[in-house]
Scaffold this motif. Structure first.
Motif, PDB file in Angstrom:
ATOM      1  N   SER A  77      -0.920   5.828  -6.093  1.00 22.15           N
ATOM      2  CA  SER A  77      -1.586   5.776  -7.403  1.00 22.15           C
ATOM      3  C   SER A  77      -3.073   5.462  -7.269  1.00 22.15           C
ATOM      4  O   SER A  77      -3.703   4.995  -8.212  1.00 22.15           O
ATOM      5  CB  SER A  77      -0.898   4.736  -8.295  1.00 22.15           C
ATOM      6  OG  SER A  77       0.423   5.142  -8.600  1.00 22.15           O
ATOM      7  N   GLY A  78      -3.630   5.719  -6.084  1.00 22.10           N
ATOM      8  CA  GLY A  78      -5.075   5.641  -5.915  1.00 22.10           C
ATOM      9  C   GLY A  78      -5.631   4.317  -5.438  1.00 22.10           C
ATOM     10  O   GLY A  78      -6.862   4.158  -5.390  1.00 22.10           O
ATOM     11  N   LEU A  88       0.825  -1.209   0.000  1.00 18.98           N
ATOM     12  CA  LEU A  88       0.000   0.000   0.000  1.00 18.98           C
ATOM     13  C   LEU A  88       0.861   1.263   0.000  1.00 18.98           C
ATOM     14  O   LEU A  88       0.460   2.284  -0.570  1.00 18.98           O
ATOM     15  CB  LEU A  88      -0.931   0.003   1.209  1.00 18.98           C
ATOM     16  CG  LEU A  88      -1.877   1.197   1.339  1.00 18.98           C
ATOM     17  CD1 LEU A  88      -2.796   1.304   0.133  1.00 18.98           C
ATOM     18  CD2 LEU A  88      -2.691   1.096   2.620  1.00 18.98           C
ATOM     19  N   GLN A  89       2.047   1.210   0.613  1.00 13.12           N
ATOM     20  CA  GLN A  89       2.898   2.388   0.633  1.00 13.12           C
ATOM     21  C   GLN A  89       3.286   2.826  -0.778  1.00 13.12           C
ATOM     22  O   GLN A  89       3.491   4.009  -1.030  1.00 13.12           O
ATOM     23  CB  GLN A  89       4.152   2.123   1.468  1.00 13.12           C
ATOM     24  CG  GLN A  89       3.869   1.999   2.959  1.00 13.12           C
ATOM     25  CD  GLN A  89       5.145   1.836   3.762  1.00 13.12           C
ATOM     26  OE1 GLN A  89       6.160   1.355   3.263  1.00 13.12           O
ATOM     27  NE2 GLN A  89       5.104   2.241   5.022  1.00 13.12           N
ATOM     28  N   LEU A 140      -5.466  -4.928  -2.671  1.00 18.90           N
ATOM     29  CA  LEU A 140      -5.798  -3.545  -3.002  1.00 18.90           C
ATOM     30  C   LEU A 140      -6.702  -3.465  -4.226  1.00 18.90           C
ATOM     31  O   LEU A 140      -6.637  -4.319  -5.113  1.00 18.90           O
ATOM     32  CB  LEU A 140      -4.509  -2.755  -3.289  1.00 18.90           C
ATOM     33  CG  LEU A 140      -3.392  -2.874  -2.246  1.00 18.90           C
ATOM     34  CD1 LEU A 140      -2.137  -2.156  -2.744  1.00 18.90           C
ATOM     35  CD2 LEU A 140      -3.835  -2.314  -0.906  1.00 18.90           C
ATOM     36  N   VAL A 141      -7.516  -2.443  -4.256  1.00 19.46           N
ATOM     37  CA  VAL A 141      -8.392  -2.207  -5.405  1.00 19.46           C
ATOM     38  C   VAL A 141      -8.348  -0.737  -5.775  1.00 19.46           C
ATOM     39  O   VAL A 141      -8.001   0.129  -4.966  1.00 19.46           O
ATOM     40  CB  VAL A 141      -9.853  -2.621  -5.114  1.00 19.46           C
ATOM     41  CG1 VAL A 141      -9.960  -4.106  -4.825  1.00 19.46           C
ATOM     42  CG2 VAL A 141     -10.448  -1.806  -3.977  1.00 19.46           C
TER      43      VAL A 141
END
Length: 207
Positions: free
Chosen positions: A133-134, A127-128, A155-156
């Motif tokens: 990038s959203g 996630l970092q 992640l999505v």
């Protein structure tokens, strides 16, 4: 686009060089050795593979990065499927790491996926990095990762506003990502065609 690199579609003349790049990028990162180069090698012939989003990055005539995309789905709790795309491996050669090339390749490819009509992306990753990038953890929007429902690394990202609104369901990795485990003999024979490298057990690996 920054003029010191070029992003383009991979072609058949690139295949071996791209796989060498992927092997160099992932070697001993997540576990001793790596399998990501074999995943790319096998996915090119699968129906889920998206040739238009099979991209390489060049700098000074050298391949320094790559990313591939495949079709995937979220299985809603009511049994219906929501089409998504998944990407990976995404690689930057170690000589060019931590210089911003990975994010530029990622953002370029995400825009290309959106231009092709993709409505959402689902991946596993840090996630970092991907948060810039959203991307957000799937569990925060009601989408679980099948092998680890509480995963912070699943992640999505919506590419079409509202596409994942009120979508509650489960995401599973497309079958092709387990090819090395499913065909260990074929993978080992394939990997032996590359230069010998030492497999090391290092701190921070997943296994």
């Amino acid at each position: 686009m920054n003029s010191d690199f070029l992003i383009r579609r991979e072609n058949s003349d690139d295949y071996r060089k791209t796989e060498e790049l992927v092997r160099d990028a992932f070697w001993n990162i997540y576990h001793p050795g790596c399998t990501e180069h074999y995943i790319l090698h096998c996915f090119r012939s699968r129906k889920e593979f998206i040739p238009e989003l099979d991209l390489v990055m060049e700098k000074d005539g050298r391949l320094i990065g790559q990313i591939m995309y495949v079709h995937s789905v979220i299985l809603r709790d009511d049994g219906t499927e929501i089409p998504t795309m998944t990407f990976g491996p995404i690689s930057i050669h170690p000589d060019y790491g931590r210089k911003g090339y990975g994010k530029q390749l990622l953002d370029f490819s995400v825009k290309a996926a959106a231009d092709m009509g993709a409505s959402a992306l689902a991946i596993t990753g840090n996630l970092q990095f991907y948060g810039h990038s959203g991307f957000v953890p799937g569990k925060t929007v009601g989408i679980r990762y099948q092998v680890d429902p509480e995963a912070d690394y699943f992640l999505v990202r919506e590419l079409r506003e509202g596409y994942l609104k009120n979508v509650h369901g489960t995401f599973s990795d497309p079958d092709g990502y387990a090819v090395a485990e499913e065909r260990p003999g074929e993978f080992e024979a394939y990997d032996r065609t590359f230069p010998v490298r030492e497999k090391l057990k290092l701190p921070g690996q997943l296994e």
